[in-house]
Design an enzyme around this catalytic site. Structure first.
Site, PDB file in Angstrom:
ATOM      1  CG  ASP A  17     -33.409  14.577  -6.763  1.00  0.00           C
ATOM      2  OD1 ASP A  17     -34.474  15.119  -6.434  1.00  0.00           O
ATOM      3  OD2 ASP A  17     -32.300  15.122  -6.615  1.00  0.00           O
ATOM      4  CE  LYS A 115     -33.571  17.727  -4.634  1.00  0.00           C
ATOM      5  NZ  LYS A 115     -32.313  17.730  -5.396  1.00  0.00           N
ATOM      6  CB  CYS A 160     -30.301  14.538  -3.550  1.00  0.00           C
ATOM      7  SG  CYS A 160     -29.582  15.765  -4.681  1.00  0.00           S
TER       8      CYS A 160
END
Ligand SMILES: [Zn+2]
Length: 212
Positions: A17, A115, A160
């Protein structure tokens, strides 16, 4: 100089990310999040295989505080699959905030895993959504390609990266988290909780230079 870890053909770098909304100026900025970019670029040069993850929400996503009247970002609510932290609107599909940081330079990345695209389930982990049952398909992809050891870096360390590392361990991969190349949000003790959780599941490497 500490021992270095030599990278082989069954090792993979998982970059989590590194998107504009998680960097300073973004909608859900991780403090100093952009500092990971040059470190991850350097790391990526040491790996033959790199996979990127990309948080990728539809507008009105369940994880957004704005979807819950009266709620504010960083409050926790209970949803069908358990507790869910509410976030500012972020990483909305097709917006500049969802794009990778413009200085992230990994042209050889072999896969981008998106995601969080299901409207009613958040997904911190690169492997399973927050119901801990809905797979992203990444574990199967990695196994089919013969990878054994995963090195994780990116944003945010205590969400994450943490959940991806936990699930990678659960999926029987050897896990190494490169802490120098991560930054944390640190909500309600999440940073300390992450260190405690990862202690038994992942090898922690502090410096990028520990990777050979
Ligand atoms: Zn998200």
């Amino acid at each position: 100089m500490a021992d270095t870890i030599t990278i082989g053909d069954t090792d993979l770098l998982l970059v989590v990310d590194v998107q504009n909304d998680f960097c300073p100026g973004g909608k859900l900025a991780v403090p100093n999040g952009d500092e990971v970019v040059p470190l991850i670029n350097r790391l990526a040069e040491k790996f033959a295989h790199v996979v990127l993850t990309q948080d990728w929400h539809p507008a009105g996503h369940l994880s957004f505080a704005s979807s819950h009247p009266g709620k504010k970002p960083f409050e926790t609510i209970t949803v069908a699959y358990g507790p869910q932290v509410l976030w500012p609107d972020h990483c909305i599909q097709g917006t500049p905030g969802a794009e990778f940081h413009e200085d992230l330079d990994i042209p050889g990345a072999e896969l981008i895993v998106r995601k969080g695209f299901r409207p009613t389930i958040d997904s911190y982990s690169a492997f399973f959504e927050n119901d801990h049952r809905t797979p992203t398909g990444l574990a199967g992809y990695l196994r089919e390609r013969g990878f054994r050891r995963l090195f994780l870096a990116g944003l945010a360390f205590d969400f994450c990266v943490r959940y991806s590392a936990e699930d990678a361990h659960r999926e029987k991969f050897e896990v190494v988290v490169i802490e120098d190349a991560c930054r944390a949000i640190d909500v309600d003790g999440s940073l300390a909780a992450t260190r405690a959780s990862l202690a038994g599941r992942a090898k922690a490497v502090v410096g990028v230079d520990a990777i050979g």
